[in-house]
Design an enzyme around this catalytic site. Structure first.
Site, mmCIF file in Angstrom:
data_model
loop_
_atom_site.group_PDB
_atom_site.id
_atom_site.type_symbol
_atom_site.label_atom_id
_atom_site.label_comp_id
_atom_site.label_asym_id
_atom_site.label_seq_id
_atom_site.Cartn_x
_atom_site.Cartn_y
_atom_site.Cartn_z
ATOM 1 N N ASP A 1 -21.157 35.439 1.228
ATOM 2 C CA ASP A 1 -19.883 36.067 1.909
ATOM 3 C C ASP A 1 -18.993 35.134 1.162
ATOM 4 O OD1 ASP A 1 -20.051 34.583 5.391
ATOM 5 O OD2 ASP A 1 -19.787 33.795 3.228
ATOM 6 N N HIS B 1 -30.294 28.403 -1.574
ATOM 7 C CA HIS B 1 -29.639 27.021 -1.439
ATOM 8 C C HIS B 1 -30.687 26.055 -0.863
ATOM 9 C CE1 HIS B 1 -26.345 24.017 -0.390
ATOM 10 N NE2 HIS B 1 -27.065 23.977 0.740
HETATM 11 C C1 GRF Z 1 -31.916 25.274 -7.068
HETATM 12 O O1 GRF Z 1 -32.398 24.397 -6.220
HETATM 13 C C2 GRF Z 1 -30.639 25.915 -6.391
HETATM 14 O O2 GRF Z 1 -30.588 26.142 -5.304
HETATM 15 C C3 GRF Z 1 -29.558 24.762 -6.605
HETATM 16 O O3 GRF Z 1 -29.899 24.340 -7.759
HETATM 17 C C4 GRF Z 1 -31.033 24.422 -8.107
HETATM 18 C C5 GRF Z 1 -31.068 25.185 -9.567
HETATM 19 O O4 GRF Z 1 -32.176 25.368 -10.070
HETATM 20 N N1 GRF Z 1 -28.147 25.282 -6.407
HETATM 21 P P1 GRF Z 1 -32.680 25.976 -11.300
HETATM 22 O O5 GRF Z 1 -31.474 26.153 -12.171
HETATM 23 O O6 GRF Z 1 -33.037 27.645 -10.841
HETATM 24 O O7 GRF Z 1 -33.611 25.480 -12.057
#
Ligand code: GRF
Length: 199
Positions: free
Chosen positions: A140, A108
């Site tokens: 979770d 995240h």
């Molecule tokens: C990442 O920063 C992820 O944490 C967030 O969206 C972005 C997706 O990046 N949920 P990618 O698709 O791996 O380039």
């Protein structure tokens, strides 16, 4: 250890894992990439690397529970030891998680529990924080609420807009993901309440 990666977007996190898994000593191999949408760039990255892919789209199911079960059935085909949600923009239901207990990780782009949800970068910027970052956690049934595996802090620049800040976070996020998926693949993962023990 067999790893299945769930993607919805560009797949830069996936690309980083694929670069690492070429080293046999890494301990993890991406054996499948699954998306909720056929247009996900991560699927192209997987195909280019010769990794099997699958799309499990919500609109192909009568309801969320059906989709959740369909996703679990598809992921299970790859016999994963670990499921990594990297830029997957759907909530994994209790049914899915029950199929892969304590084996689903999510990255995240914020320092949870701050700024959970689909707009963590935008929310951190709007709040005016000076430091944000990224979090790797065990998934979770809540939204970004699971036990935390690791975090990295990222400074917010004076002139940062959301894309600039998110790109900087993603650099740290890729390193965090590659480091810890490798450590978990080599040493194992156990969850005791909110505590996570790796290795
Ligand atoms: C990442 O920063 C992820 O944490 C967030 O969206 C972005 C997706 O990046 N949920 P990618 O698709 O791996 O380039």
């Amino acid at each position: 250890r067999r790893v299945v990666v769930l993607v919805s977007g560009a797949g830069s996190n996936l690309a980083a894992l694929l670069a690492a898994h070429d080293d046999a000593a890494y301990g993890a191999r991406v054996v499948g990439v699954v998306s909720d949408r056929a247009a996900a760039g991560g699927l192209d990255i997987a195909r280019a690397a010769g990794i099997p892919t699958a799309v499990v789209a919500p609109r192909d199911f009568e309801d969320r529970t059906g989709w959740d079960r369909g996703l679990a059935d598809t992921v299970a085909i790859f016999r994963p030891d670990l499921v990594v949600s990297a830029g997957f923009m759907r909530i994994l239901g209790a049914g899915f998680l029950a199929r892969f207990p304590a084996r689903v990780l999510n990255t995240h782009p914020a320092l949870l529990p701050a700024f959970p949800g689909a707009h963590g970068v935008r929310d951190a910027l709007a709040h005016g924080v000076k430091v944000t970052g990224c979090t790797l956690h065990v998934v979770d049934a809540g939204v970004d609420t699971g036990p935390i595996v690791a975090q990295v802090a990222v400074a917010v620049g004076e002139d940062d807009d959301e894309p600039a800040l998110h790109e900087r976070i993603k650099v740290a996020e890729r390193e965090l993901l590659v480091e810890w998926v490798g450590r978990i693949a080599r040493g194992g993962l156990t969850v005791e309440g909110r505590r996570v023990v790796v290795g």
